[in-house]
Design a protein around this motif. Structure first.
Motif, PDB file in Angstrom:
ATOM      1  N   ARG A  66       0.811  -1.222   0.000  1.00 16.27           N
ATOM      2  CA  ARG A  66       0.000   0.000   0.000  1.00 16.27           C
ATOM      3  C   ARG A  66       0.848   1.277   0.000  1.00 16.27           C
ATOM      4  NH1 ARG A  66      -3.652  -1.422   4.934  1.00 16.27           N
ATOM      5  NH2 ARG A  66      -1.627  -2.217   5.511  1.00 16.27           N
ATOM      6  N   VAL A  67       2.148   1.132   0.183  1.00 15.71           N
ATOM      7  CA  VAL A  67       3.058   2.278   0.109  1.00 15.71           C
ATOM      8  C   VAL A  67       3.396   2.494  -1.362  1.00 15.71           C
ATOM      9  CG1 VAL A  67       5.408   3.037   0.689  1.00 15.71           C
ATOM     10  CG2 VAL A  67       3.997   1.929   2.416  1.00 15.71           C
ATOM     11  N   SER A  68       3.523   3.746  -1.771  1.00 13.42           N
ATOM     12  CA  SER A  68       3.887   4.048  -3.161  1.00 13.42           C
ATOM     13  C   SER A  68       5.288   3.540  -3.461  1.00 13.42           C
ATOM     14  CB  SER A  68       3.828   5.553  -3.405  1.00 13.42           C
ATOM     15  OG  SER A  68       2.508   6.008  -3.366  1.00 13.42           O
ATOM     16  N   ARG A  69       5.515   3.273  -4.739  1.00 11.13           N
ATOM     17  CA  ARG A  69       6.837   2.809  -5.163  1.00 11.13           C
ATOM     18  C   ARG A  69       7.906   3.783  -4.679  1.00 11.13           C
ATOM     19  NH1 ARG A  69      10.215   3.005  -9.390  1.00 11.13           N
ATOM     20  NH2 ARG A  69       9.101   4.604 -10.527  1.00 11.13           N
ATOM     21  N   LYS A  70       7.687   5.073  -4.884  1.00 14.20           N
ATOM     22  CA  LYS A  70       8.512   6.135  -4.303  1.00 14.20           C
ATOM     23  C   LYS A  70       7.557   7.016  -3.500  1.00 14.20           C
ATOM     24  CE  LYS A  70      10.761   6.750  -8.456  1.00 14.20           C
ATOM     25  NZ  LYS A  70      11.478   7.569  -9.412  1.00 14.20           N
ATOM     26  N   GLN A  71       7.653   6.968  -2.196  1.00  9.90           N
ATOM     27  CA  GLN A  71       6.710   7.676  -1.318  1.00  9.90           C
ATOM     28  C   GLN A  71       7.143   9.113  -1.032  1.00  9.90           C
ATOM     29  OE1 GLN A  71       3.765   6.073   0.035  1.00  9.90           O
ATOM     30  NE2 GLN A  71       3.265   8.202   0.427  1.00  9.90           N
ATOM     31  N   LEU A  72       8.394   9.281  -0.583  1.00 10.66           N
ATOM     32  CA  LEU A  72       8.876  10.616  -0.228  1.00 10.66           C
ATOM     33  C   LEU A  72      10.381  10.678  -0.416  1.00 10.66           C
ATOM     34  CD1 LEU A  72      10.376  10.600   2.871  1.00 10.66           C
ATOM     35  CD2 LEU A  72       8.035  10.035   3.484  1.00 10.66           C
ATOM     36  N   VAL A  73      10.882  11.904  -0.449  1.00 12.26           N
ATOM     37  CA  VAL A  73      12.323  12.118  -0.574  1.00 12.26           C
ATOM     38  C   VAL A  73      12.726  13.256   0.362  1.00 12.26           C
ATOM     39  CG1 VAL A  73      12.112  13.692  -2.554  1.00 12.26           C
ATOM     40  CG2 VAL A  73      14.245  12.447  -2.201  1.00 12.26           C
ATOM     41  N   LEU A  74      13.920  13.118   0.944  1.00 11.85           N
ATOM     42  CA  LEU A  74      14.499  14.152   1.798  1.00 11.85           C
ATOM     43  C   LEU A  74      15.753  14.690   1.110  1.00 11.85           C
ATOM     44  CD1 LEU A  74      14.287  12.319   5.240  1.00 11.85           C
ATOM     45  CD2 LEU A  74      12.782  14.132   4.423  1.00 11.85           C
ATOM     46  N   PHE A  75      15.862  16.014   1.035  1.00 13.53           N
ATOM     47  CA  PHE A  75      17.024  16.677   0.455  1.00 13.53           C
ATOM     48  C   PHE A  75      17.736  17.449   1.557  1.00 13.53           C
ATOM     49  CE2 PHE A  75      13.859  16.538  -2.956  1.00 13.53           C
ATOM     50  CZ  PHE A  75      14.582  15.986  -4.000  1.00 13.53           C
ATOM     51  N   ALA A  76      19.056  17.302   1.637  1.00 16.88           N
ATOM     52  CA  ALA A  76      19.865  18.084   2.580  1.00 16.88           C
ATOM     53  C   ALA A  76      20.297  19.372   1.890  1.00 16.88           C
ATOM     54  CB  ALA A  76      21.084  17.286   3.012  1.00 16.88           C
ATOM     55  N   TYR A  77      20.403  20.454   2.670  1.00 19.48           N
ATOM     56  CA  TYR A  77      20.891  21.716   2.124  1.00 19.48           C
ATOM     57  C   TYR A  77      21.454  22.595   3.240  1.00 19.48           C
ATOM     58  CZ  TYR A  77      16.668  24.131   3.767  1.00 19.48           C
ATOM     59  OH  TYR A  77      15.665  24.661   4.540  1.00 19.48           O
ATOM     60  N   HIS A  78      22.181  23.634   2.840  1.00 18.85           N
ATOM     61  CA  HIS A  78      22.718  24.642   3.752  1.00 18.85           C
ATOM     62  C   HIS A  78      22.228  26.005   3.283  1.00 18.85           C
ATOM     63  CE1 HIS A  78      25.571  22.077   5.911  1.00 18.85           C
ATOM     64  NE2 HIS A  78      25.811  21.488   4.752  1.00 18.85           N
ATOM     65  N   THR A  79      22.172  26.956   4.200  1.00 14.37           N
ATOM     66  CA  THR A  79      21.860  28.335   3.840  1.00 14.37           C
ATOM     67  C   THR A  79      23.053  29.202   4.226  1.00 14.37           C
ATOM     68  OG1 THR A  79      20.869  28.900   5.976  1.00 14.37           O
ATOM     69  CG2 THR A  79      19.387  27.988   4.287  1.00 14.37           C
ATOM     70  N   PRO A  80      23.211  30.366   3.570  1.00 12.91           N
ATOM     71  CA  PRO A  80      24.323  31.253   3.934  1.00 12.91           C
ATOM     72  C   PRO A  80      24.206  31.782   5.373  1.00 12.91           C
ATOM     73  CG  PRO A  80      23.372  31.893   1.819  1.00 12.91           C
ATOM     74  CD  PRO A  80      22.490  30.839   2.398  1.00 12.91           C
ATOM     75  N   GLN A  81      23.002  31.813   5.925  1.00 12.88           N
ATOM     76  CA  GLN A  81      22.785  32.371   7.263  1.00 12.88           C
ATOM     77  C   GLN A  81      23.053  31.386   8.390  1.00 12.88           C
ATOM     78  OE1 GLN A  81      20.209  32.296   4.904  1.00 12.88           O
ATOM     79  NE2 GLN A  81      20.589  34.343   4.094  1.00 12.88           N
ATOM     80  N   SER A  82      23.177  30.096   8.089  1.00  7.79           N
ATOM     81  CA  SER A  82      23.299  29.099   9.157  1.00  7.79           C
ATOM     82  C   SER A  82      24.309  28.011   8.793  1.00  7.79           C
ATOM     83  CB  SER A  82      21.929  28.452   9.396  1.00  7.79           C
ATOM     84  OG  SER A  82      22.035  27.360  10.271  1.00  7.79           O
ATOM     85  N   PRO A  83      25.112  27.575   9.756  1.00 10.51           N
ATOM     86  CA  PRO A  83      26.047  26.477   9.485  1.00 10.51           C
ATOM     87  C   PRO A  83      25.367  25.103   9.540  1.00 10.51           C
ATOM     88  CG  PRO A  83      26.297  27.206  11.750  1.00 10.51           C
ATOM     89  CD  PRO A  83      25.284  28.118  11.110  1.00 10.51           C
ATOM     90  N   ASP A  84      24.120  25.047  10.025  1.00 13.29           N
ATOM     91  CA  ASP A  84      23.421  23.770  10.186  1.00 13.29           C
ATOM     92  C   ASP A  84      23.007  23.163   8.852  1.00 13.29           C
ATOM     93  OD1 ASP A  84      23.574  23.952  12.934  1.00 13.29           O
ATOM     94  OD2 ASP A  84      21.562  24.790  13.161  1.00 13.29           O
ATOM     95  N   MET A  85      23.017  21.826   8.804  1.00  6.94           N
ATOM     96  CA  MET A  85      22.468  21.117   7.663  1.00  6.94           C
ATOM     97  C   MET A  85      20.959  21.025   7.887  1.00  6.94           C
ATOM     98  SD  MET A  85      23.374  17.361   6.108  1.00  6.94           S
ATOM     99  CE  MET A  85      25.071  17.833   5.811  1.00  6.94           C
ATOM    100  N   LEU A  86      20.199  21.479   6.914  1.00  2.00           N
ATOM    101  CA  LEU A  86      18.743  21.480   6.993  1.00  2.00           C
ATOM    102  C   LEU A  86      18.197  20.515   5.950  1.00  2.00           C
ATOM    103  CD1 LEU A  86      18.349  25.340   7.279  1.00  2.00           C
ATOM    104  CD2 LEU A  86      18.364  23.681   9.141  1.00  2.00           C
TER     105      LEU A  86
END
Length: 195
Positions: A66-86
């Motif tokens: 019952r789950v889709s073949r591809k259900q969801l995706v997560l992308f990592a990114y950074h912003t110039p204002q923060s050193p954290d990976m979001l």
């Protein structure tokens, strides 16, 4: 700059996504048989992390027709204002909606993930908690199965709820006035610490 200065060292603290899963029939169906439960897996930040039924197309797979073949995706990114990976989440399912803390995402819609997010699709509930790290090029993922739905365990304050400052609990605006008027059950602001 030489190559040894640009490579992440083992001492770099990696950002970790703690993904806690719940499904009402999880104990009888073996839904999580393909997931690396209880151990951290390292991922390159430039590779999208896909979750779905198709083990060939997805980074992690659920054993559920019952789950889709591809259900969801997560992308990592950074912003110039923060050193954290979001992270950003995107719904890849054409069959169903995905919700993030009560905000619905249709097919190919995406949104930024807060540090703590309750994701729902089908009968699944996923609590994703981001633990910050210093490394720029990779992150870790750790899966865990919960015995009770995370929506029951956590108070995810959403727009229809008002936070109560003294206790941090949520009071739903939809409750009758007599229930809303009860207020905080305890207030420990007067406790003294002795050294």
């Amino acid at each position: 700059m030489n190559v040894s200065q640009t490579i992440e060292t083992e001492e770099d603290l990696l950002t970790c996504l703690h993904i806690k899963l719940y499904h009402p029939q999880q104990s009888s169906r073996g839904l999580y048989g393909l997931l690396p439960l209880g151990k951290r897996s390292r991922h390159s930040a430039d590779d999208p992390l896909r979750l779905g039924r198709d083990a060939q197309a997805c980074t992690y797979s659920l054993v559920d027709p019952r789950v889709s073949r591809k259900q969801l995706v997560l992308f990592a990114y950074h912003t110039p204002q923060s050193p954290d990976m979001l992270f950003t989440i995107q719904n890849l399912s054409q069959r169903g909606r995905l919700s993030v803390n009560s905000s619905a995402l249709d097919y190919l819609e995406r949104m930024d993930l807060p540090d703590k997010a309750l994701i729902r699709f089908g009968e699944y509930e996923m609590l994703i908690i981001r633990e910050s790290g210093e490394a720029k090029g990779s992150f870790e993922v750790e899966f865990e199965v919960l015995a009770v739905p995370p929506s029951r365990e956590t108070c995810m304050c959403v727009p229809s709820m008002t936070p109560v400052m003294d206790t941090g609990s949520c009071v739903t605006n939809g409750f009758p006035a007599e229930l809303r008027a009860i207020g905080p059950l305890e207030n420990d602001e007067t406790l003294m610490c002795q050294s």
